[in-house]
Design a protein around this motif. Structure first.
Motif, PDB file in Angstrom:
ATOM      1  N   CYS A  21      -4.259  10.012   3.195  1.00 22.17           N
ATOM      2  CA  CYS A  21      -5.157   9.019   2.601  1.00 22.17           C
ATOM      3  C   CYS A  21      -6.480   9.050   3.334  1.00 22.17           C
ATOM      4  CB  CYS A  21      -4.543   7.627   2.620  1.00 22.17           C
ATOM      5  SG  CYS A  21      -4.241   6.961   4.272  1.00 22.17           S
ATOM      6  N   SER A  22      -7.518   8.529   2.685  1.00 17.38           N
ATOM      7  CA  SER A  22      -8.858   8.811   3.181  1.00 17.38           C
ATOM      8  C   SER A  22      -9.849   7.691   2.884  1.00 17.38           C
ATOM      9  CB  SER A  22      -9.351  10.114   2.518  1.00 17.38           C
ATOM     10  OG  SER A  22     -10.729  10.339   2.709  1.00 17.38           O
ATOM     11  N   ASP A  23     -10.980   7.772   3.588  1.00 20.41           N
ATOM     12  CA  ASP A  23     -12.105   6.890   3.287  1.00 20.41           C
ATOM     13  C   ASP A  23     -12.684   7.151   1.905  1.00 20.41           C
ATOM     14  OD1 ASP A  23     -11.830   5.781   5.758  1.00 20.41           O
ATOM     15  OD2 ASP A  23     -13.858   6.240   6.470  1.00 20.41           O
ATOM     16  N   ASP A  24     -12.298   8.274   1.267  1.00 19.92           N
ATOM     17  CA  ASP A  24     -12.796   8.550  -0.078  1.00 19.92           C
ATOM     18  C   ASP A  24     -12.027   7.767  -1.142  1.00 19.92           C
ATOM     19  OD1 ASP A  24     -10.367   9.893  -0.418  1.00 19.92           O
ATOM     20  OD2 ASP A  24     -11.244  11.901  -0.342  1.00 19.92           O
ATOM     21  N   LYS A  25     -11.169   6.824  -0.695  1.00 26.83           N
ATOM     22  CA  LYS A  25     -10.437   5.879  -1.555  1.00 26.83           C
ATOM     23  C   LYS A  25      -9.262   6.516  -2.282  1.00 26.83           C
ATOM     24  CE  LYS A  25     -14.813   3.440  -2.440  1.00 26.83           C
ATOM     25  NZ  LYS A  25     -15.728   2.911  -3.471  1.00 26.83           N
ATOM     26  N   THR A  60       0.506  -3.561  -7.153  1.00 28.69           N
ATOM     27  CA  THR A  60      -0.562  -3.887  -6.221  1.00 28.69           C
ATOM     28  C   THR A  60      -0.253  -5.244  -5.626  1.00 28.69           C
ATOM     29  OG1 THR A  60      -2.208  -2.605  -7.458  1.00 28.69           O
ATOM     30  CG2 THR A  60      -3.031  -4.293  -5.934  1.00 28.69           C
ATOM     31  N   LEU A  61      -0.096  -5.302  -4.328  1.00 33.82           N
ATOM     32  CA  LEU A  61       0.290  -6.528  -3.642  1.00 33.82           C
ATOM     33  C   LEU A  61      -0.955  -7.179  -3.053  1.00 33.82           C
ATOM     34  CD1 LEU A  61       3.432  -5.136  -1.791  1.00 33.82           C
ATOM     35  CD2 LEU A  61       3.280  -6.100  -4.095  1.00 33.82           C
ATOM     36  N   ASN A  62      -1.270  -8.374  -3.538  1.00 32.39           N
ATOM     37  CA  ASN A  62      -2.455  -9.102  -3.110  1.00 32.39           C
ATOM     38  C   ASN A  62      -2.050 -10.337  -2.333  1.00 32.39           C
ATOM     39  OD1 ASN A  62      -4.787  -7.756  -4.744  1.00 32.39           O
ATOM     40  ND2 ASN A  62      -3.124  -8.064  -6.225  1.00 32.39           N
ATOM     41  N   SER A  63      -2.493 -10.428  -1.107  1.00 31.04           N
ATOM     42  CA  SER A  63      -2.274 -11.636  -0.318  1.00 31.04           C
ATOM     43  C   SER A  63      -3.126 -11.606   0.933  1.00 31.04           C
ATOM     44  CB  SER A  63      -0.791 -11.799   0.049  1.00 31.04           C
ATOM     45  OG  SER A  63      -0.578 -13.000   0.755  1.00 31.04           O
ATOM     46  N   THR A 105      -3.781  13.973  -6.825  1.00 25.96           N
ATOM     47  CA  THR A 105      -4.698  12.998  -6.236  1.00 25.96           C
ATOM     48  C   THR A 105      -4.433  11.650  -6.880  1.00 25.96           C
ATOM     49  OG1 THR A 105      -6.401  14.657  -5.788  1.00 25.96           O
ATOM     50  CG2 THR A 105      -7.108  12.362  -5.860  1.00 25.96           C
ATOM     51  N   LEU A 106      -4.171  10.642  -6.062  1.00 25.68           N
ATOM     52  CA  LEU A 106      -3.846   9.301  -6.549  1.00 25.68           C
ATOM     53  C   LEU A 106      -5.065   8.406  -6.390  1.00 25.68           C
ATOM     54  CD1 LEU A 106      -0.312   8.889  -4.917  1.00 25.68           C
ATOM     55  CD2 LEU A 106      -0.906   9.936  -7.114  1.00 25.68           C
ATOM     56  N   ASN A 107      -5.531   7.871  -7.505  1.00 25.59           N
ATOM     57  CA  ASN A 107      -6.677   6.974  -7.512  1.00 25.59           C
ATOM     58  C   ASN A 107      -6.225   5.560  -7.847  1.00 25.59           C
ATOM     59  OD1 ASN A 107      -9.190   8.867  -7.337  1.00 25.59           O
ATOM     60  ND2 ASN A 107      -7.849   9.836  -8.858  1.00 25.59           N
ATOM     61  N   GLY A 108      -6.895   4.587  -7.285  1.00 25.09           N
ATOM     62  CA  GLY A 108      -6.531   3.200  -7.574  1.00 25.09           C
ATOM     63  C   GLY A 108      -7.143   2.226  -6.592  1.00 25.09           C
TER      64      GLY A 108
END
Length: 502
Positions: A266-270, A332-335, A288-291
């Motif tokens: 994983c990278s700073d390129d998101k 996507t886990l938001n907290s 390549t996984l984007n999200g």
């Protein structure tokens, strides 16, 4: 037939509801007080021959398949949950199926059995719960968490001033005899710990951020120079780098392995990238996984084969590589209220993540009746940079407050922080559990430290390893009693904690 389909209690009741006959909620009853459905209210679908229904079932999801069996009890002995799970296992793991089975056996993972069923294949237990988790996570896509985040029921407040700095449960870790021999050896070295460094790997042109071991014994590292490098320690000095992987357009923050031997970074390129070292040179990146919408700071593999990552976008994401392109992100886990630096999985399946807002969050992906975030741990007085699993629902963390903390999730509503370790003189960036039960940590003070929580109060640090010339930002355990660390000095160092004369 070895086992029948689990009844409706085998799958979360939140996933489906049985349908009662319209206009006749309880149905008519015979003289024996048995409910029956009038012929005109029976679905034409269920009037089909059982043999045809069995054929149709091959194209149903596990949940729809279960619905069919509970509405037509005559089919319950004809449908086989085990066969369905075997098909899902092939779908999920493909050629890596046996590799996952070996991991389950080697790690002795705790996996609940399939309810109301006699299936004894632990891999199929894992498949069953992965399927339910995927279904559950898909149902959360539009769920709003804010109200839950504010709930005290799911937050553990911690007064760092009252932390039990020296309290350690005796059962915290079980130590092997060879650990004591290693302790004696390391303590005898005093400040001369450089001799424990058995290899220094040079090749990166910027900070090295993470390193991990491949199944074949080689190492792979990642760097701010935007590359990953594969190292073979059996090669002569200066020739250990046997491959360089290019593809990321920003700093590469973390790398981990899949059971089939592939890599994920994983990278700073998101983005996250999946690499296959068996592919021709220059074609190793196979996905390549984007999200994520911010820098991706950490990625790890879950026991069921999925991936989990965390990011500066304040989220934790779960990925399923068996999904079609663009659909691999299943949750996507938001907290978190700030950047998320690290995420890992505990032996019981819970996820744990750490953040720049001084908190640690615990997630339960099987929590069907509430939000996945089931606890928030407070205690650090700075960014929490790393978190790692221990035994018996315990975990260890480290932070910019220069401390390492041990947490016991069995004490959530009392005193979850059961030990605080002091010794580093700057930010502690990474902590890991060694196979013999000791801990290793690294810091911006340029050192790696080894800790033994079974030693008397005030004496848990058994060694301070000197060698790196700049900040050490990651440390991990290697097979055979060794460690690997990486640093802003652009090197990876390998350390052997064993007494060479022992």
């Amino acid at each position: 037939m070895k086992s029948n389909i689990a009844d409706n209690n085998a799958i979360s009741p939140d996933l489906y509801q049985a349908t009662n006959p319209p206009g006749n909620q309880v149905g008519e009853k015979t003289t024996e007080r048995v409910s029956v459905v009038p012929p005109e209210q029976v679905s034409p679908f269920l009037k089909l021959p059982n043999e045809l229904l069995i054929k149709i079932s091959d194209y149903l999801t596990l949940v729809d398949f279960s619905r069919l069996t509970i509405t037509s009890k005559g089919l319950i002995t004809r449908f086989n949950t085990e066969a369905k799970l075997k098909k899902l296992a092939l779908q999920y793991y493909g050629s890596a199926l046996e590799a996952y089975r070996k991991i389950i056996e080697d790690r002795d993972l705790h996996i609940p059995a399939v309810p109301n069923n006699e299936i004894d294949d632990r891999l199929l237990w894992l498949v069953y719960h992965r399927y339910l988790s995927n279904q559950y996570l898909a149902s959360l896509e539009n769920y709003t968490w804010e109200a839950w985040v504010a709930s005290k029921k799911y937050t553990v407040e911690m007064n760092s001033a009252t932390a039990l700095a020296d309290e350690r449960p005796a059962s915290c870790l079980r130590l092997a005899d060879h650990r004591n021999a290693s302790n004696k050896y390391l303590m005898s070295l005093g400040m001369n710990t450089q001799k424990t460094c058995v290899a220094t790997l040079n090749g990166h042109t910027d900070r090295v951020n993470s390193v991990t071991a491949l199944p074949d014994g080689r190492l792979v590292s990642c760097s701010t120079d935007k590359t990953l490098k594969v190292w073979d320690l059996d090669q002569p000095n200066g020739q250990q780098c046997v491959a360089t992987l290019n593809g990321h357009t920003g700093k590469v923050s973390s790398v981990t392995t899949l059971p089939d031997g592939r890599l994920v970074s994983c990278s700073d390129d998101k983005t996250l990238k999946v690499w296959d070292l068996n592919q021709p040179n220059g074609q190793e990146c196979v996905a390549t996984l984007n999200g994520h919408t911010g820098r991706v700071n950490s990625v790890t593999t879950l026991a069921d084969g999925r991936l989990v990552s965390c990011s500066d976008d304040r989220t934790v994401k779960v990925w399923d590589l068996n999904k079609p392109d663009g659909q691999q992100c299943v949750a996507t886990l938001n907290s978190h209220q700030s950047w998320v630096y690290c995420v890992t999985q505990l032996p019981d399946g819970l996820l744990v993540s750490s953040s720049a807002n001084e908190t640690i969050k615990v997630w339960d992906l099987s929590n069907f009746r509430g939000p996945p975030c089931v606890a928030t741990l407070h205690g650090h007085a700075g960014w929490v940079n790393s978190v790692a699993p221990l035994a018996s629902k315990q975990l260890v963390s480290c932070g910019d407050d220069k401390t390492i903390k041990v947490w016991d999730l069995n004490n959530l509503y009392r005193q979850p922080c059961v030990a605080t370790l002091h010794g580093h003189t700057s930010w502690v960036k990474s902590v890991t559990l060694l196979p013999d039960g000791r801990l290793a940590s690294c810091s911006f003070d340029n050192t790696v430290r080894v800790w033994d929580l079974s030693l008397p109060d005030g004496e848990p640090c058994v060694a301070t390893l000197h060698g790196h010339t700049e900040s050490v930002i990651f440390v991990t355990s290697l097979p055979g009693g060794r460690l690997a660390s990486c640093s802003h000095d652009q090197t990876v160092r390998v350390w052997d904690l064993r007494d060479p004369d022992g």
